[in-house]
Design an enzyme around this catalytic site. Structure first.
Site, PDB file in Angstrom:
ATOM      1  N   ASN A 163       9.538   5.508  -5.926  1.00  0.00           N
ATOM      2  CA  ASN A 163       8.868   4.241  -6.206  1.00  0.00           C
ATOM      3  C   ASN A 163       9.679   3.313  -7.101  1.00  0.00           C
ATOM      4  O   ASN A 163       9.514   2.091  -7.035  1.00  0.00           O
ATOM      5  CB  ASN A 163       7.510   4.518  -6.862  1.00  0.00           C
ATOM      6  CG  ASN A 163       6.860   3.257  -7.391  1.00  0.00           C
ATOM      7  OD1 ASN A 163       6.314   2.457  -6.635  1.00  0.00           O
ATOM      8  ND2 ASN A 163       6.927   3.049  -8.709  1.00  0.00           N
TER       9      ASN A 163
ATOM     10  N   SER B  22       8.766  -2.400   0.855  1.00  0.00           N
ATOM     11  CA  SER B  22       8.078  -3.668   0.654  1.00  0.00           C
ATOM     12  C   SER B  22       8.099  -4.440   1.960  1.00  0.00           C
ATOM     13  O   SER B  22       9.071  -4.369   2.720  1.00  0.00           O
ATOM     14  CB  SER B  22       8.769  -4.492  -0.438  1.00  0.00           C
ATOM     15  OG  SER B  22       8.232  -5.810  -0.495  1.00  0.00           O
TER      16      SER B  22
ATOM     17  N   TYR C  74      16.593  -7.749  -3.693  1.00  0.00           N
ATOM     18  CA  TYR C  74      15.422  -6.898  -3.523  1.00  0.00           C
ATOM     19  C   TYR C  74      15.104  -6.713  -2.043  1.00  0.00           C
ATOM     20  O   TYR C  74      14.872  -5.590  -1.572  1.00  0.00           O
ATOM     21  CB  TYR C  74      14.237  -7.524  -4.254  1.00  0.00           C
ATOM     22  CG  TYR C  74      12.946  -6.751  -4.155  1.00  0.00           C
ATOM     23  CD1 TYR C  74      12.743  -5.603  -4.912  1.00  0.00           C
ATOM     24  CD2 TYR C  74      11.928  -7.177  -3.305  1.00  0.00           C
ATOM     25  CE1 TYR C  74      11.552  -4.893  -4.829  1.00  0.00           C
ATOM     26  CE2 TYR C  74      10.741  -6.478  -3.216  1.00  0.00           C
ATOM     27  CZ  TYR C  74      10.550  -5.339  -3.982  1.00  0.00           C
ATOM     28  OH  TYR C  74       9.386  -4.637  -3.889  1.00  0.00           O
TER      29      TYR C  74
ATOM     30  N   ALA D 159      17.113  -7.006   0.518  1.00  0.00           N
ATOM     31  CA  ALA D 159      18.165  -6.207   1.147  1.00  0.00           C
ATOM     32  C   ALA D 159      18.003  -4.732   0.819  1.00  0.00           C
ATOM     33  O   ALA D 159      18.146  -3.858   1.689  1.00  0.00           O
ATOM     34  CB  ALA D 159      19.532  -6.707   0.695  1.00  0.00           C
TER      35      ALA D 159
ATOM     36  N   LYS E  14      15.267  -3.094  -0.026  1.00  0.00           N
ATOM     37  CA  LYS E  14      14.078  -2.511   0.589  1.00  0.00           C
ATOM     38  C   LYS E  14      14.249  -2.352   2.104  1.00  0.00           C
ATOM     39  O   LYS E  14      13.709  -1.415   2.703  1.00  0.00           O
ATOM     40  CB  LYS E  14      12.849  -3.357   0.274  1.00  0.00           C
ATOM     41  CG  LYS E  14      12.423  -3.295  -1.190  1.00  0.00           C
ATOM     42  CD  LYS E  14      12.115  -1.869  -1.639  1.00  0.00           C
ATOM     43  CE  LYS E  14      11.517  -1.811  -3.028  1.00  0.00           C
ATOM     44  NZ  LYS E  14      11.194  -0.426  -3.448  1.00  0.00           N
TER      45      LYS E  14
ATOM     46  N   ILE F 209       0.265  -7.104  -4.082  1.00  0.00           N
ATOM     47  CA  ILE F 209      -0.602  -6.160  -4.787  1.00  0.00           C
ATOM     48  C   ILE F 209      -0.805  -6.629  -6.227  1.00  0.00           C
ATOM     49  O   ILE F 209       0.108  -7.174  -6.857  1.00  0.00           O
ATOM     50  CB  ILE F 209       0.032  -4.744  -4.780  1.00  0.00           C
ATOM     51  CG1 ILE F 209       0.380  -4.311  -3.351  1.00  0.00           C
ATOM     52  CG2 ILE F 209      -0.911  -3.748  -5.446  1.00  0.00           C
ATOM     53  CD1 ILE F 209      -0.790  -4.184  -2.404  1.00  0.00           C
TER      54      ILE F 209
END
Length: 256
Positions: A91, A147, A161, A163, A165, A194
């Site tokens: 995570n 994501s 971020y 790229a 994920k 979220i």
């Protein structure tokens, strides 16, 4: 089939707050012994303490998963405490916010190192443990937190971020193919918008919230517990024939 995790041992990275903390708590409520990891040891301990106060079993381990030696420390500390390892939830992530034209190389590399290389390190090292020790008890389960930004809805100023994920999704599929022969299942959860500490500032903007509510068919942003419950399902015997899958948890914003 059951979603109970009695006597299972889990590592959850980046579990000091937000979705990671919710995952650690839900796994503990289902009976797992949980190693709560965070780069910030105080945050990790707060989550672990909350689990123990609720009657669960948890320890906290501060470690930077971008560093392979610290990953080894995290895994071996967990095994020393409980003698086994059944579940890994990748995570931990960082989100440097810069436009592509202005992004510093360090920000790009740090994001790739934590989000993608850290997932590789932990999957490889935990996979080795599961292969060597878990054959008689059913292999293991690895769940990656990706994501929707990595596959469907790019976000402004979050190129690194997105790229990283996207890379996690592709890497997880190959892990699933390679690890299947050892009984290790690997799946990925893609949260949408979220309610977490990272989105709290955006939620204060009425125009942003109104736009999200229009774009999400269920009419609201998600809760961290809703991601955590999906992870619990993928870690449990209730999903014993599911591997290599990418599951979106976003209220229907992305439909495939």
């Amino acid at each position: 089939m059951t979603q109970q995790l009695t006597n299972k041992v889990a590592i959850v990275t980046g579990a000091g707050r937000g979705i990671g903390a919710a995952i650690a708590k839900v796994l503990a409520e289902a009976g797992a012994k949980v190693a709560v990891n965070d780069i910030n040891p105080d945050r990790a301990e707060r989550t672990a303490a909350a689990i123990r106060e609720a009657g669960g079993t948890a320890i906290s381990i501060g470690a930077d998963i971008a560093n392979k030696f610290q990953c080894v420390h995290l895994i071996e500390t967990t095994r020393k405490e409980w003698g086994r390892l059944d579940i890994l939830v990748n995570n931990a992530a960082v989100e440097p916010s810069k436009s592509i034209l202005k992004m510093d190389e360090w920000d790009w590399q740090r994001c790739i190192d934590v989000n993608l290389k850290g997932t590789f390190f932990m999957s490889q090292l935990c996979g080795r443990v599961m292969v060597d020790e878990n054959q008689e008890r059913g292999g293991g389960a690895i769940v990656n937190i990706g994501s929707t930004a990595g596959v469907s809805v790019p976000l402004p100023n979050l190129a690194a971020y997105c790229a990283s994920k996207a890379g996690v999704v592709g890497f997880a599929r190959e892990c699933a193919r390679e690890f299947a022969q050892y009984g290790i299942r690997v799946n990925t959860v893609l949260p949408g918008i979220i309610d977490t500490p990272l989105t709290e500032p955006l939620q204060e903007n009425e125009a942003t919230m109104s736009r999200w509510q229009r774009e999400i068919p269920l009419g609201r942003i998600g809760r961290d517990i809703e991601c955590a419950q999906t992870v619990l399902f993928l870690c449990s015997n209730a999903s014993s024939y599911i591997t290599g899958q990418t599951i979106t948890v976003d209220g229907g914003r992305v439909m495939r």
